[in-house]
Design a protein around this motif. Structure first.
Motif: not given
Length: 326
Positions: A255, A282, A318
């Motif tokens: 991420v 992500y 997220l």
């Protein structure tokens, strides 16, 4: 497993009771009925008892059918790892956990960093704690003893402080020290939907313990020039742990943190990583946000400190990705 064999024992008990009913016709005497009746009364409780699944280790909880909140699943355990400091591991551990909890998930956060920033980030006074992960690793308490429950919403915390810095020295000569945290977490993993482990900025024994405990590894990458420095070594370490210590360990993904859409550098780093990394990335980009920087000083996750900030919205997105990936 236990439930299936309980049904078998119940069937045997009922079969014996059936023969008991017809025993007078066969024996034509009451003596046999009395003897068998007494025997059944003594044996029936044992027949109802579940299969013996081995002795419980001291401090271990009795296992029950079903996990978590009755969903039939164990907690998804995610270690947040990067040996580089200042990339957003602690910020991600605090705010991802809080956002997962806001979405109705029961979350346990384990702070394995001697700095204890995740602990203080939830408003816990890390310097006045009777039981922390340090005492847990040394075997001085059970994991249930050091969990601080529901510090905010559905988030519970296993805290840490500076004492943990001495743990690696005290573990010298201890057998199977790589599995200490895993053995403890196994006792309570059925109580949570997610277990998030914040790791120190190094690849030491604490980080190894986190990776042997985890199902997957989430790697925060700062959108800076040195983002890829050490990433290959980290992936190599993850692969070694998977090969030798935890064959179930997977790469949860990466991420991007501290993303600044106003600069070309952030965009270049993202593109560079996407070209060179063969793991899940992500789609959520965690922005460089002043509210994210302020929240820890108030002992609050971002969704409670400023739910409308760009940082809060990013971590909520997220959380949705992590849930869908679970």
């Amino acid at each position: 497993f236990t439930t299936r064999y309980s049904f078998l024992f119940l069937f045997v008990e009922n079969l014996l009771l059936f023969f008991l009913l017809f025993l007078p016709l066969l024996l034509k005497t009451g003596a046999g009925v009395v003897i068998i009746g007494v025997t059944l009364s003594l044996c029936a409780p044992a027949l109802r008892r579940p299969v013996n699944m081995g002795p419980l280790v001291s401090g271990q909880r009795e296992r029950k059918p079903g996990f978590g909140k009755g969903c039939g699943l164990m907690a998804k355990r995610i270690a947040i790892v990067n040996q580089k400091g200042g990339v957003g591991k602690t910020t991600t551990a605090i705010n991802l956990s809080a956002c997962l909890a806001e979405k109705g998930k029961k979350v346990l956060v384990i702070d394995t960093d001697p700095q204890g920033n995740t602990t203080s980030g939830f408003g816990i006074d890390k310097n006045n704690l009777e039981n922390t992960i340090y005492e847990l690793i040394l075997g001085e308490c059970s994991i249930s003893d050091c969990i601080i429950r529901k510090v905010t919403g559905n988030v519970s915390v296993v805290p840490s402080n500076v004492n943990l810095a001495a743990a690696e020295i005290e573990l010298i000569g201890i057998d199977k020290k790589e599995y200490i945290l895993k053995r403890e977490v196994d006792y309570i993993k059925e109580e949570y939907d997610f277990i998030i482990i914040d790791c120190p900025p190094s690849l030491n024994m604490l980080t190894i313990n986190a990776m042997t405990t985890a199902d997957s590894v989430l790697v925060p990458i700062q959108c800076e020039y040195y983002a890829l420095e050490g990433l290959s070594q980290l992936i190599h370490t993850i692969n070694l742990v998977k090969e030798r210590l935890n064959p179930d360990l997977d790469m949860e993904g990466t991420v991007f943190t501290m993303y600044d859409a106003r600069t070309n550098l952030s965009m270049q780093v993202v593109e560079n990583v996407k070209k060179n990394l063969n793991h899940k990335i992500y789609s959520t980009l965690i922005p460089r946000n002043i509210r994210l920087a302020e929240a820890p000083s108030h002992g609050m996750p971002i969704n409670l400190y400023d739910a409308k900030s760009a940082g809060a919205e990013a971590y909520m997105q997220l959380a949705e990705e992590v849930i869908s990936n679970a």
